[in-house]
Write a protein that holds these residues in place. Structure first.
Motif, PDB file in Angstrom:
ATOM      1  N   ASP A   1      62.502 -44.465  30.630  1.00 30.46           N
ATOM      2  CA  ASP A   1      62.555 -44.281  32.089  1.00 30.46           C
ATOM      3  C   ASP A   1      61.156 -44.358  32.708  1.00 30.46           C
ATOM      4  O   ASP A   1      60.997 -44.731  33.856  1.00 30.46           O
ATOM      5  CB  ASP A   1      63.191 -42.928  32.444  1.00 30.46           C
ATOM      6  CG  ASP A   1      64.660 -42.843  32.064  1.00 30.46           C
ATOM      7  OD1 ASP A   1      65.318 -43.903  32.063  1.00 30.46           O
ATOM      8  OD2 ASP A   1      65.122 -41.727  31.764  1.00 30.46           O
ATOM      9  N   VAL A   2      60.142 -44.016  31.925  1.00 32.19           N
ATOM     10  CA  VAL A   2      58.768 -44.035  32.405  1.00 32.19           C
ATOM     11  C   VAL A   2      58.048 -45.306  31.954  1.00 32.19           C
ATOM     12  O   VAL A   2      57.364 -45.954  32.736  1.00 32.19           O
ATOM     13  CB  VAL A   2      58.011 -42.770  31.913  1.00 32.19           C
ATOM     14  CG1 VAL A   2      56.543 -42.837  32.297  1.00 32.19           C
ATOM     15  CG2 VAL A   2      58.664 -41.517  32.442  1.00 32.19           C
ATOM     16  N   ASN A   3      58.198 -45.671  30.675  1.00 36.45           N
ATOM     17  CA  ASN A   3      57.445 -46.790  30.107  1.00 36.45           C
ATOM     18  C   ASN A   3      57.791 -48.124  30.753  1.00 36.45           C
ATOM     19  O   ASN A   3      56.899 -48.921  31.028  1.00 36.45           O
ATOM     20  CB  ASN A   3      57.665 -46.880  28.598  1.00 36.45           C
ATOM     21  CG  ASN A   3      57.011 -45.731  27.859  1.00 36.45           C
ATOM     22  OD1 ASN A   3      56.150 -45.059  28.400  1.00 36.45           O
ATOM     23  ND2 ASN A   3      57.438 -45.504  26.630  1.00 36.45           N
ATOM     24  N   ASN A   4      59.060 -48.409  30.988  1.00 37.93           N
ATOM     25  CA  ASN A   4      59.445 -49.705  31.555  1.00 37.93           C
ATOM     26  C   ASN A   4      58.817 -49.943  32.926  1.00 37.93           C
ATOM     27  O   ASN A   4      58.204 -50.983  33.146  1.00 37.93           O
ATOM     28  CB  ASN A   4      60.968 -49.850  31.598  1.00 37.93           C
ATOM     29  CG  ASN A   4      61.560 -49.985  30.213  1.00 37.93           C
ATOM     30  OD1 ASN A   4      60.857 -50.298  29.255  1.00 37.93           O
ATOM     31  ND2 ASN A   4      62.851 -49.729  30.097  1.00 37.93           N
ATOM     32  N   PRO A   5      58.936 -48.994  33.866  1.00 38.09           N
ATOM     33  CA  PRO A   5      58.282 -49.232  35.167  1.00 38.09           C
ATOM     34  C   PRO A   5      56.748 -49.304  35.069  1.00 38.09           C
ATOM     35  O   PRO A   5      56.121 -50.104  35.751  1.00 38.09           O
ATOM     36  CB  PRO A   5      58.713 -48.043  36.023  1.00 38.09           C
ATOM     37  CG  PRO A   5      59.956 -47.534  35.386  1.00 38.09           C
ATOM     38  CD  PRO A   5      59.798 -47.816  33.919  1.00 38.09           C
ATOM     39  N   LEU A   6      56.141 -48.485  34.209  1.00 37.45           N
ATOM     40  CA  LEU A   6      54.681 -48.537  34.077  1.00 37.45           C
ATOM     41  C   LEU A   6      54.236 -49.850  33.468  1.00 37.45           C
ATOM     42  O   LEU A   6      53.209 -50.415  33.869  1.00 37.45           O
ATOM     43  CB  LEU A   6      54.180 -47.355  33.250  1.00 37.45           C
ATOM     44  CG  LEU A   6      54.258 -45.985  33.943  1.00 37.45           C
ATOM     45  CD1 LEU A   6      53.793 -44.894  32.996  1.00 37.45           C
ATOM     46  CD2 LEU A   6      53.461 -45.953  35.224  1.00 37.45           C
TER      47      LEU A   6
END
Length: 184
Positions: A19-24
């Motif tokens: 949930d965090v890694n993909n957008p970052l």
């Protein structure tokens, strides 16, 4: 250019690493590969934000000037310039060859690599040196928005006077100098 969208969690939601890694990772890809002239406005970058000596646009460029009152012949000529914004910086070195010609008293002029915004003759914009065994110095001044003149100092009595070439050019003499001006 890529568009990044984020889904923000609500209170009580479980957050996984994806949930965090993909957008970052998407944001990093846009920043690392998406900054170009289509999304940076004119004036959006200032000299304070640039890193000196990086990128191909920082390389010195060669140009082939036209000359007045000087025949290049088989001289070794190195003329280069760089442009940062509207500032043009030029440097040159000419080792006079056996078939070159320049006569005493003549004012040598060369064409500019980029047209100047304006000029005020006889404003000095750089320096010149002529090495002949005896060294002569002078300045480079505006001649027009497309050319500059080489003016030397010559001892003509109590005070130095401005002149064209102080001597006839001969093989192995070296003309060198640099100047700075504003592009149109």
């Amino acid at each position: 250019m890529s568009t990044v969208s984020l889904t923000l969690p609500s209170d009580g939601d479980t957050i996984d690493a994806s949930d965090v890694n993909n957008p970052l990772n998407a944001i990093a890809a846009v920043i690392n590969g998406g900054i170009d002239s289509t999304n940076v406005t004119a004036g959006g970058l200032t000299p304070a934000n640039l890193v000196s000596g990086t990128g191909s646009s920082w390389a010195w460029q060669s140009w082939t000037p036209t000359y007045t009152n000087f025949t290049v012949g088989n001289s070794t000529v190195i003329v280069k310039y760089t442009q940062m914004g509207k500032q043009i910086t030029c440097r040159f070195s000419i080792v006079v060859g056996t078939t070159a010609a320049g006569t005493i008293g003549s004012v040598i002029a060369i064409s500019l690599p980029v047209t100047a915004t304006d000029y005020v003759n006889p404003t000095p914009i750089g320096y010149i040196r002529l090495g002949t065994g005896t060294n002569y110095v002078g300045y480079i001044r505006w001649a027009s928005t497309t050319t500059v003149d080489f003016i030397f100092y010559n001892a003509g009595g109590t005070y130095a006077i401005e002149t064209g070439l102080p001597v006839n050019l001969a093989s192995a003499n070296i003309l060198s100098g640099s100047f700075v001006y504003e592009a149109a």
